[in-house]
Scaffold this active site. Structure first.
Site, PDB file in Angstrom:
ATOM      1  N   ARG A 109       2.321   1.459 -23.873  1.00 27.08           N
ATOM      2  CA  ARG A 109       2.940   0.842 -22.611  1.00 27.08           C
ATOM      3  C   ARG A 109       3.694   1.736 -22.015  1.00 27.08           C
ATOM      4  NH1 ARG A 109       5.977  -4.552 -25.150  1.00 27.08           N
ATOM      5  NH2 ARG A 109       7.473  -2.730 -25.527  1.00 27.08           N
TER       6      ARG A 109
ATOM      7  N   MET B 217       9.474 -31.872 -18.433  1.00 28.90           N
ATOM      8  CA  MET B 217      10.268 -31.137 -17.770  1.00 28.90           C
ATOM      9  C   MET B 217      11.711 -31.341 -18.199  1.00 28.90           C
ATOM     10  SD  MET B 217      11.119 -29.844 -13.913  1.00 28.90           S
ATOM     11  CE  MET B 217       9.459 -29.284 -13.968  1.00 28.90           C
TER      12      MET B 217
ATOM     13  N   TYR C  36       3.241 -38.712 -20.601  1.00 28.08           N
ATOM     14  CA  TYR C  36       2.159 -38.446 -19.961  1.00 28.08           C
ATOM     15  C   TYR C  36       0.955 -38.277 -20.631  1.00 28.08           C
ATOM     16  CZ  TYR C  36       5.358 -36.869 -16.126  1.00 28.08           C
ATOM     17  OH  TYR C  36       6.213 -36.614 -15.074  1.00 28.08           O
TER      18      TYR C  36
ATOM     19  N   LYS D  77      19.106  -7.323 -23.856  1.00 33.31           N
ATOM     20  CA  LYS D  77      18.276  -7.815 -22.753  1.00 33.31           C
ATOM     21  C   LYS D  77      17.732  -9.145 -22.389  1.00 33.31           C
ATOM     22  CE  LYS D  77      13.921  -6.926 -25.358  1.00 33.31           C
ATOM     23  NZ  LYS D  77      12.825  -6.164 -25.320  1.00 33.31           N
TER      24      LYS D  77
END
Length: 403
Positions: free
Chosen positions: A160, A344, A296, A49
C-alpha cells in the site's frame, strides 16, 4: 450496566470506559517490557486514528497522555490538529504520509510526518527550510541547527504505502541532500500478524531488518524502530523493537488468530477489558400475530404470537445493516434476536421470551448487562467483518459518556 446515565431526548447512547482503556494500556506496557531494563523500556504509540476508532479521540488521548503514553498515531493532518487543539502535547505521528502542500501544516502543528515516497523528501525539505527560516527570524539567537523530524515507512509486503526495499539507496542519497529534516524513526506494517500458519509476517520482518542494515551501512541511522501492531504485540515478541503501536487491543478487543486456539492462549496472557457499551431504550412494544411481516421488505415473518420491541437505534447509530435477522442484543440479561431489516434509525427485536419486558427497558447492543455480555469482537466474525469496522460505525449523533 451503568445506571447513573440519564439521556435526554433520543434514548440511544454509548458508554466508553476510560478505566478499561487505561487498564489495557497498563497490560500492554507490562507485556512488551517483561524483563526489560528501565532505560530500555519500549514506548507506546497509541493509535487514535478515525476518532479513536469511533470512540472519541480527544477525551481518550487526554486520558492516555496523563497515563504516560509517549506517542499518538493519526492518519492525517486534520486528525493531528484536532488533538493539538484539544490540548495534547505529546508526539503525534501521521501514519499514512502526506499530500504535497500539506507538509507545512504538519510542521506548524508539530505533527511528525511519515515519508512514504522518496519524492516526499523534496517537499518536506522545502517546507522545513521555509518554516525554520521564518522561525529563526522571529527569535533572536534561534537555533539554526534544528531540523524537522520525520519517520520513514518501508513497504515489506502490504503493498500500500512505503518506499520499496529497492529504493533504500535512493532514499539515502536524497536524504543526504536535505539540511532541514532528519530521520527520527523507521517502520513497516504487517499484513497478517495474526496468522501463525502462513509465513508472510516472518518474511516481512526479515525484509524490514535487511533494509535497516542497508540504511546503517549507508550511514543513515533508522532512529526509533517500530513494527508491531496489535496482533504482533500480543504474540510476536521478536517484533517489539523500540516502540509498539496498539490499535484494537488498546480498546479491549483481541483479533482472531489462525490457528483459532492461539486466541485463547493470547487472551489468557493479556486479559483486556472491552471499553464500549452501546445501549438504547425500548420505545415501542407491539403484539404481532403469527404470519405478519416486520420491517422493510418483509424479511422477517412471525411464526408465533410475538412481542416485538423497537429501539431508537439503526445503522446510522452503529447497528450495522449486516445484522439484519442475525445475532442478538440483551434485555434484562437475556439474549433476544434482532428481527427484520435494520433501518437507518430503528431496530426491531423479538422480546417474546423476556418476562416483564416493558417500555423504557434498556437494550444492550454491545457490552455487558449483568452477567451477560455481547462484545463487538464477538459480533464481527458473525457478519464477516473485523472489530474496528464495527467500532468505526458508531454514529456521530450517538452521545458518548466517558465513565
Amino acid at each position: 450496566m451503568t445506571k447513573a446515565i440519564h439521556v435526554g431526548g433520543r434514548p440511544v447512547w454509548a458508554e466508553i470506559s476510560l478505566q478499561a482503556i487505561l487498564h489495557n494500556l497498563k497490560v500492554i506496557r507490562e507485556h512488551v517490557n517483561r524483563g526489560a531494563a528501565k532505560r530500555h523500556r519500549r514506548m507506546i504509540l497509541a493509535v487514535v486514528k478515525s476518532n479513536a476508532y469511533g470512540l472519541g479521540a480527544a477525551p481518550i488521548s487526554k486520558a492516555l497522555e496523563k497515563a504516560g503514553t509517549e506517542w499518538f498515531g493519526v492518519t492525517c493532518a486534520n486528525e493531528g490538529v484536532e488533538l493539538r487543539e484539544s490540548g495534547i502535547r505529546r508526539r503525534i505521528l501521521v501514519l499514512t504520509g502526506f499530500w504535497p502542500g500539506e507538509e507545512r501544516r504538519l510542521i506548524e502543528n508539530q505533527l511528525t510526518p511519515t515519508v512514504t515516497r522518496v519524492d516526499d523528501l523534496r517537499h518536506l525539505e522545502r517546507a522545513a527550510k521555509s518554516f525554520l527560516g521564518k522561525a529563526a527570524g522571529r527569535k533572536s539567537g534561534g537555533n539554526k541547527s534544528r531540523r524537522v523530524p520525520f519517520h520513514l515507512k518501508i513497504n515489506t509486503g502490504m503493498n500500500r504505502l512505503g518506499i520499496s526495499p529497492a529504493e533504500v539507496e535512493a532514499f539515502a542519497r536524497a536524504l543526504a541532500e536535505c539540511r532541514h529534516i532528519e530521520l527520527e524513526g523507521t517502520f513497516t506494517h504487517f499484513a497478517s500478524a495474526e496468522d501463525f500458519i502462513g509465513g508472510q509476517t516472518v518474511t516481512q520482518e526479515e525484509l524490514f531488518r535487511g533494509c535497516l542494515e542497508r540504511l546503517r551501512a549507508l550511514g543513515v541511522a533508522p532512529g526509533i524502530v517500530h513494527i508491531a501492531n496489535s496482533g504482533a504485540i500480543c504474540a510476536r515478541p521478536e517484533t517489539w523493537a523500540d516502540m509498539v503501536r496498539p490499535g484494537a487491543i488498546l480498546y479491549g478487543y483481541h483479533q482472531r488468530f489462525d490457528p483459532p486456539e492461539k486466541r485463547a492462549e493470547v487472551m489468557a496472557e493479556m486479559a483486556l477489558e472491552p471499553c464500549l457499551s452501546l445501549r438504547a431504550r425500548i420505545i415501542s412494544l407491539r403484539e404481532v400475530p403469527p404470519g405478519e411481516a416486520v420491517g422493510y421488505a418483509a424479511r422477517f415473518i412471525t411464526e408465533r404470537p410475538s412481542k416485538i420491541a423497537v429501539i431508537n437505534a439503526g445503522y446510522a447509530d452503529g447497528v450495522v445493516r449486516a445484522r439484519t435477522n442475525r445475532g442478538c442484543a440483551l434485555v434484562r440479561e437475556r439474549r433476544v434476536p434482532l428481527v427484520g431489516t435494520i433501518s437507518m434509525d430503528l431496530t426491531t427485536l423479538d422480546v417474546t421470551d423476556v418476562p416483564g419486558v416493558a417500555l423504557g427497558d434498556v437494550v444492550t447492543i454491545y457490552g455487558k448487562d449483568g452477567k451477560a455480555a455481547i462484545e463487538v469482537s464477538d459480533v464481527a466474525p458473525e457478519i464477516g467483518t473485523v472489530t474496528s469496522d464495527l467500532l468505526c460505525a458508531l454514529g456521530r449523533r450517538v452521545p458518548k459518556y466517558y465513565v
